[in-house]
Design a protein around this motif. Structure first.
Motif, PDB file in Angstrom:
ATOM      1  N   GLU A   1       0.763   3.530  -3.383  1.00 39.77           N
ATOM      2  CA  GLU A   1       0.047   4.798  -3.254  1.00 39.77           C
ATOM      3  C   GLU A   1       1.016   5.978  -3.282  1.00 39.77           C
ATOM      4  O   GLU A   1       0.703   7.037  -3.833  1.00 39.77           O
ATOM      5  CB  GLU A   1      -0.791   4.793  -1.971  1.00 39.77           C
TER       6      GLU A   1
ATOM      7  N   HIS B   1      -3.392 -11.388   0.242  1.00 41.58           N
ATOM      8  CA  HIS B   1      -3.809 -10.327   1.150  1.00 41.58           C
ATOM      9  C   HIS B   1      -3.324  -8.951   0.721  1.00 41.58           C
ATOM     10  O   HIS B   1      -3.792  -7.941   1.244  1.00 41.58           O
ATOM     11  CB  HIS B   1      -3.397 -10.630   2.593  1.00 41.58           C
ATOM     12  N   GLN B   2      -2.366  -8.900  -0.189  1.00 39.70           N
ATOM     13  CA  GLN B   2      -1.889  -7.589  -0.658  1.00 39.70           C
ATOM     14  C   GLN B   2      -2.486  -7.214  -2.006  1.00 39.70           C
ATOM     15  O   GLN B   2      -2.326  -6.078  -2.462  1.00 39.70           O
ATOM     16  CB  GLN B   2      -0.352  -7.584  -0.748  1.00 39.70           C
ATOM     17  N   LEU B   3      -3.159  -8.156  -2.640  1.00 37.19           N
ATOM     18  CA  LEU B   3      -3.710  -7.875  -3.973  1.00 37.19           C
ATOM     19  C   LEU B   3      -4.704  -6.706  -3.962  1.00 37.19           C
ATOM     20  O   LEU B   3      -4.664  -5.862  -4.872  1.00 37.19           O
ATOM     21  CB  LEU B   3      -4.363  -9.135  -4.553  1.00 37.19           C
TER      22      LEU B   3
ATOM     23  N   MET C   1       0.832  -1.203   0.000  1.00 38.18           N
ATOM     24  CA  MET C   1       0.000   0.000   0.000  1.00 38.18           C
ATOM     25  C   MET C   1       0.869   1.256   0.000  1.00 38.18           C
ATOM     26  O   MET C   1       0.636   2.209  -0.767  1.00 38.18           O
ATOM     27  CB  MET C   1      -0.861  -0.014   1.268  1.00 38.18           C
TER      28      MET C   1
ATOM     29  N   ASN D   1      -7.385  -0.903 -13.521  1.00 39.35           N
ATOM     30  CA  ASN D   1      -7.690  -2.000 -12.600  1.00 39.35           C
ATOM     31  C   ASN D   1      -9.147  -2.148 -12.207  1.00 39.35           C
ATOM     32  O   ASN D   1      -9.640  -3.248 -12.084  1.00 39.35           O
ATOM     33  CB  ASN D   1      -6.872  -1.832 -11.317  1.00 39.35           C
TER      34      ASN D   1
ATOM     35  N   PHE E   1      -4.695  -4.055  -2.315  1.00 40.13           N
ATOM     36  CA  PHE E   1      -3.975  -2.776  -2.268  1.00 40.13           C
ATOM     37  C   PHE E   1      -3.376  -2.433  -3.622  1.00 40.13           C
ATOM     38  O   PHE E   1      -3.396  -1.289  -4.065  1.00 40.13           O
ATOM     39  CB  PHE E   1      -2.887  -2.821  -1.197  1.00 40.13           C
ATOM     40  N   PHE E   2      -2.824  -3.452  -4.271  1.00 41.54           N
ATOM     41  CA  PHE E   2      -2.284  -3.209  -5.610  1.00 41.54           C
ATOM     42  C   PHE E   2      -3.410  -2.825  -6.577  1.00 41.54           C
ATOM     43  O   PHE E   2      -3.261  -1.929  -7.395  1.00 41.54           O
ATOM     44  CB  PHE E   2      -1.556  -4.459  -6.125  1.00 41.54           C
ATOM     45  N   VAL E   3      -4.531  -3.537  -6.467  1.00 43.90           N
ATOM     46  CA  VAL E   3      -5.656  -3.245  -7.363  1.00 43.90           C
ATOM     47  C   VAL E   3      -6.149  -1.809  -7.139  1.00 43.90           C
ATOM     48  O   VAL E   3      -6.469  -1.092  -8.086  1.00 43.90           O
ATOM     49  CB  VAL E   3      -6.806  -4.265  -7.151  1.00 43.90           C
ATOM     50  N   ALA E   4      -6.145  -1.387  -5.868  1.00 41.45           N
ATOM     51  CA  ALA E   4      -6.635  -0.040  -5.564  1.00 41.45           C
ATOM     52  C   ALA E   4      -5.697   1.047  -6.065  1.00 41.45           C
ATOM     53  O   ALA E   4      -6.138   2.104  -6.514  1.00 41.45           O
ATOM     54  CB  ALA E   4      -6.842   0.105  -4.059  1.00 41.45           C
ATOM     55  N   SER E   5      -4.401   0.794  -5.998  1.00 38.54           N
ATOM     56  CA  SER E   5      -3.454   1.882  -6.266  1.00 38.54           C
ATOM     57  C   SER E   5      -2.727   1.799  -7.609  1.00 38.54           C
ATOM     58  O   SER E   5      -2.289   2.823  -8.124  1.00 38.54           O
ATOM     59  CB  SER E   5      -2.392   1.923  -5.162  1.00 38.54           C
ATOM     60  N   CYS E   6      -2.551   0.604  -8.140  1.00 36.75           N
ATOM     61  CA  CYS E   6      -1.733   0.470  -9.357  1.00 36.75           C
ATOM     62  C   CYS E   6      -2.572   0.591 -10.619  1.00 36.75           C
ATOM     63  O   CYS E   6      -3.776   0.346 -10.614  1.00 36.75           O
ATOM     64  CB  CYS E   6      -1.030  -0.882  -9.374  1.00 36.75           C
TER      65      CYS E   6
ATOM     66  N   ARG F   1     -10.390   6.934  -4.106  1.00 33.67           N
ATOM     67  CA  ARG F   1     -10.442   6.685  -5.556  1.00 33.67           C
ATOM     68  C   ARG F   1     -10.957   5.292  -5.911  1.00 33.67           C
ATOM     69  O   ARG F   1     -11.713   5.118  -6.852  1.00 33.67           O
ATOM     70  CB  ARG F   1      -9.030   6.789  -6.163  1.00 33.67           C
ATOM     71  N   ALA F   2     -10.498   4.269  -5.134  1.00 33.10           N
ATOM     72  CA  ALA F   2     -10.642   2.885  -5.586  1.00 33.10           C
ATOM     73  C   ALA F   2     -12.077   2.376  -5.635  1.00 33.10           C
ATOM     74  O   ALA F   2     -12.380   1.466  -6.390  1.00 33.10           O
ATOM     75  CB  ALA F   2      -9.816   1.966  -4.696  1.00 33.10           C
TER      76      ALA F   2
END
Lengths: 251, 207, 278
Positions: free
Chosen positions: A165, A182-184, A161, C277, A186-191, B125-126
């Protein structure tokens, strides 16, 4: 034989066999059908972006121990380093583990050598940032060097995250990928693009189309098909009180 | 030999550790246990190697008066003084622990707390509803957020129950699927490393 | 610049929203935790003198979640007069073990070496834990202070991992998985996992399959445990702040959508509009 491990051993031998035979088959036919993975297609796009902007890119490996995800991520680094060397894009590599640092140095040096630009390779661009120090280190790197692109691959934990971010806030485009479910999110939200789980293992095949890579990918797919078949048959049998599949798997 | 040596080591140790996992033979199990213990020792040496690398890198920065060399000086002072203190008075000494508890611990906790700030800006945003899948994501996200804390139960008893169902059923199913896919990928990658087919880590392509 | 200002406002409001309940507690209800209850019951039912191992994978970066639960479980062991061995596979873990030792000696009259031992840090993560499970006496010969473990009466009762009544770990990583693989699967020693909330969806599968006898999840699990042992502490204090934090995230999700729909209506399309995404 240890009780309960026959099924695991059989699966291991089957996967090894499939890897071998499909690699040989690919050598003969050269036919490979693989679906598009947008996150990997975007690597060239990202290298192009940083080159056009004249700003550097960061490749940040995740990891608390060197394991399969680390090797898969280095496979991607190999490609990214080549592309960066080809287009003269500056690439910073962050290694979180001491044993990863010399490996990354070798990969970078070899990539520049392949492109005939070994004299342009700067070993100081590979940074060893251990433990909690890496968090401040990577955030500082983004800000100081004004990176235009960030690639985050490997065995990530909470720093996913933070790194993704922070890159977003620094105006960088990002590609992230990990098999740590468990980190996916965060990547989906920010990348901008995310490689989900086995996609990072498929990256080698996708980028190189080398026979043993193809064999590895096929073996993984065969394993998944086997798992699905066993799950369906096992669930149906268990519904009718027959536990032969679970008995078989615990032999 | 530069490439074959590591490949041979990976193959022999990998096969022995695998055999130790699958078979009861005491000799194999002992060899496997011994290799795992060696791995611990190698990991400790790798830590030392990392320290030496950092020392070398920052030393070069200072000698060459490179960009931000002042930060390298700070690193050197911190590194050397803490290292000397640890060796001279041991890591269990009051002085060593004082620095850890009053300098390192708060600094590291601060870094972790940043996650919350970044999470909020990402949250902004997400969860935008661009399509029906994003709408499902937002609704489930909202229920789980509320269900995990007391305020959800204070609003309605149903919220923690629905939240628990989301975590235990659809979420667990998705996690198992991702875990199976990822684990198979890891198994195959490990086979490739043991068989010496994966050589990227020593800058060798599979030729 | 516009985005930066907006982000700063979001962060400032967050700081206030989280600080206020810490100053003025709301005492919101906690809700049930069957997996935490299972962990509590298992430890509570162990006889006096049982030996437990606490694997402290705690570091400053995750102590907000892990330290309160480790402390609560340690207190519970001490209340029940269990003997405790502390191990760690992260460099910072021994620092937390020292804190537990200080508490044990001052509040519960524990004697180091007889009731409690700190094992040294071991690098290697999963392999180090596997070594401990396979042959604990070969894996450790000295304690954290360099004293031979054979000098301690507690160690005389530890011939193998099977002499341990329960192993609990406090981790932001995959230790629950390692315990299931190397301790439960091979030696059937009961294991409890204390996880950060983020890894609960995976760890809970191991609890439901019986590979873990209990699970303590995040601050909520720690607060639950503190209340079970009747010693409200750090986690109980921070639960209200977490509740308000979650509510704030929910408001941000709604606010973000209002802004998004307004921008869409006005025909604006920023960087986020191009994200692939979501």
């Amino acid at each position: 034989m240890v009780q309960g491990r026959l099924a695991s051993l059989t699966l291991l031998l089957v996967l090894t066999g499939v890897l071998w035979f499909s690699a040989e088959a690919f050598k003969k036919t050269g036919v490979l059908r693989i679906r598009r993975i947008p996150g990997l297609d975007a690597i060239d796009e990202l290298v192009g972006r940083v080159t056009e902007m004249g700003r550097p890119m960061a490749f940040v490996l995740g990891g608390t121990a060197l394991e399969a995800q680390g090797f898969a991520s280095m496979r991607i680094l190999d490609y990214v380093a080549s592309q960066s060397a080809k287009y003269d894009a500056r690439l910073f590599v962050v290694a979180p583990l001491p044993e990863m640092e010399p490996m990354c140095q070798e990969i970078m040096r070899a990539a520049y050598l392949r492109e005939g630009k070994v004299e342009e390779y700067n070993p100081s661009d590979v940074l060893y940032m251990p433990g909690d120090g890496s968090k401040a280190g990577v955030l500082g790197l983004y800000q100081r060097e004004k990176v235009a692109g960030a690639m985050l691959f490997g065995n990530y934990y909470y720093e996913s995250m933070l790194f993704a971010e922070a890159a977003n806030l620094a105006g960088a485009s990002q590609i992230g990928g990990t098999a740590n479910y468990h980190q996916l999110p965060f990547f989906v939200a920010s990348c901008d693009y995310t490689l989900i789980s086995e996609e990072i293992f498929a990256a080698g095949t996708y980028l190189s189309k080398e026979p043993t890579e193809v064999g590895g990918l096929t073996a993984g797919e065969v394993g998944k098909a086997l798992a699905v078949v066993l799950m369906i048959i096992g669930s149906l049998l268990a519904t009718f009180g027959n536990d032969s599949i679970s008995t078989l798997l615990t032999k | 030999m530069k490439r074959q040596g590591p490949v041979l080591v990976a193959f022999v140790t990998g096969v022995i550790v695998l055999a130790g996992y699958f078979f009861n033979s005491q000799t194999v199990v002992d060899m496997s246990t011994q290799i795992v213990r060696w791995q611990n020792i190698v990991a400790a040496f790798a830590l030392a190697l990392g320290g030496v690398n950092m020392f070398r890198l920052h030393g070069k920065n200072i000698i060459g008066r490179k960009k931000n060399w002042v930060y390298s000086c700070i690193f050197m002072v911190a590194f050397v003084s803490y290292f000397v203190l640890g060796v001279a008075k041991s890591t269990t000494s009051a002085e060593y622990q004082y620095i850890w508890q009053n300098l390192y611990q708060p600094a590291a906790s601060t870094m972790y707390s940043f996650t919350l700030f970044y999470m909020t800006s990402a949250c902004w945003r997400a969860f935008r509803i661009r399509n029906w899948q994003a709408a499902v994501l937002m609704v489930t996200g909202a229920v789980v957020l509320l269900g995990q804390v007391g305020i959800g139960a204070a609003i309605s008893e149903a919220i923690p129950a629905v939240s628990a169902w989301i975590i235990d059923t659809p979420n667990a199913a998705a996690i198992r699927a991702i875990t199976i896919g990822g684990s198979l990928g890891m198994v195959v990658m490990s086979i490739r490393v043991i068989l010496g087919l994966e050589r990227t880590y020593m800058a060798g392509r599979q030729d | 610049m516009q985005q930066l200002k907006q982000t700063h406002i979001i962060w400032i409001v967050l700081t206030v929203a989280v600080l206020l309940p810490l100053i003025f507690p709301l005492k919101l209800p906690l809700g049930p935790s069957p997996e935490g209850e299972a962990a509590y019951s298992f430890i509570d039912n162990l006889p006096q003198g049982s030996i437990s191992i606490m694997v402290l994978e705690t570091a400053p970066s995750n102590e907000g979640e892990l330290w309160p639960m480790a402390l609560a479980v340690a207190r519970h062991h001490m209340e029940k007069q269990h003997r405790i061995i502390m191990a760690t596979f992260v460099p910072d873990g021994t620092m937390y073990a020292e804190k537990i030792r200080a508490l044990a000696e001052s509040d519960y009259g524990y004697v180091y070496g007889k009731d409690l031992v700190i094992l040294p840090y071991r690098a290697g993560g999963e392999t180090a834990l596997a070594s401990m499970a396979d042959n604990i006496r070969a894996a450790y010969q000295q304690d954290h202070y360099g004293t031979p473990l054979t000098d301690y009466p507690l160690w005389a009762d530890v011939k193998s991992i099977k002499d341990i009544s329960v192993i609990s770990c406090y981790t932001a990583g995959d230790d629950h998985l390692w315990l299931a693989r190397h301790v439960w699967a091979k030696y059937q020693v009961p294991c409890i996992s204390g996880n950060i909330a983020l890894s609960t969806p995976e760890a809970i599968v191991y609890f439901k399959n019986g590979q873990l006898v209990g699970l303590i999840s995040g601050v909520k699990g720690a607060a639950f445990y503190e209340q079970k042992i009747n010693m409200p502490g750090l986690a109980t204090q921070s639960m209200d702040a977490q509740s308000i934090g979650h509510l704030y995230l929910l408001l941000l999700m709604i606010g973000g959508n209002i802004v998004y729909w307004k921008q869409k209506k006005d025909g604006k399309n920023g960087k986020q509009g191009a994200k692939k995404n979501v």
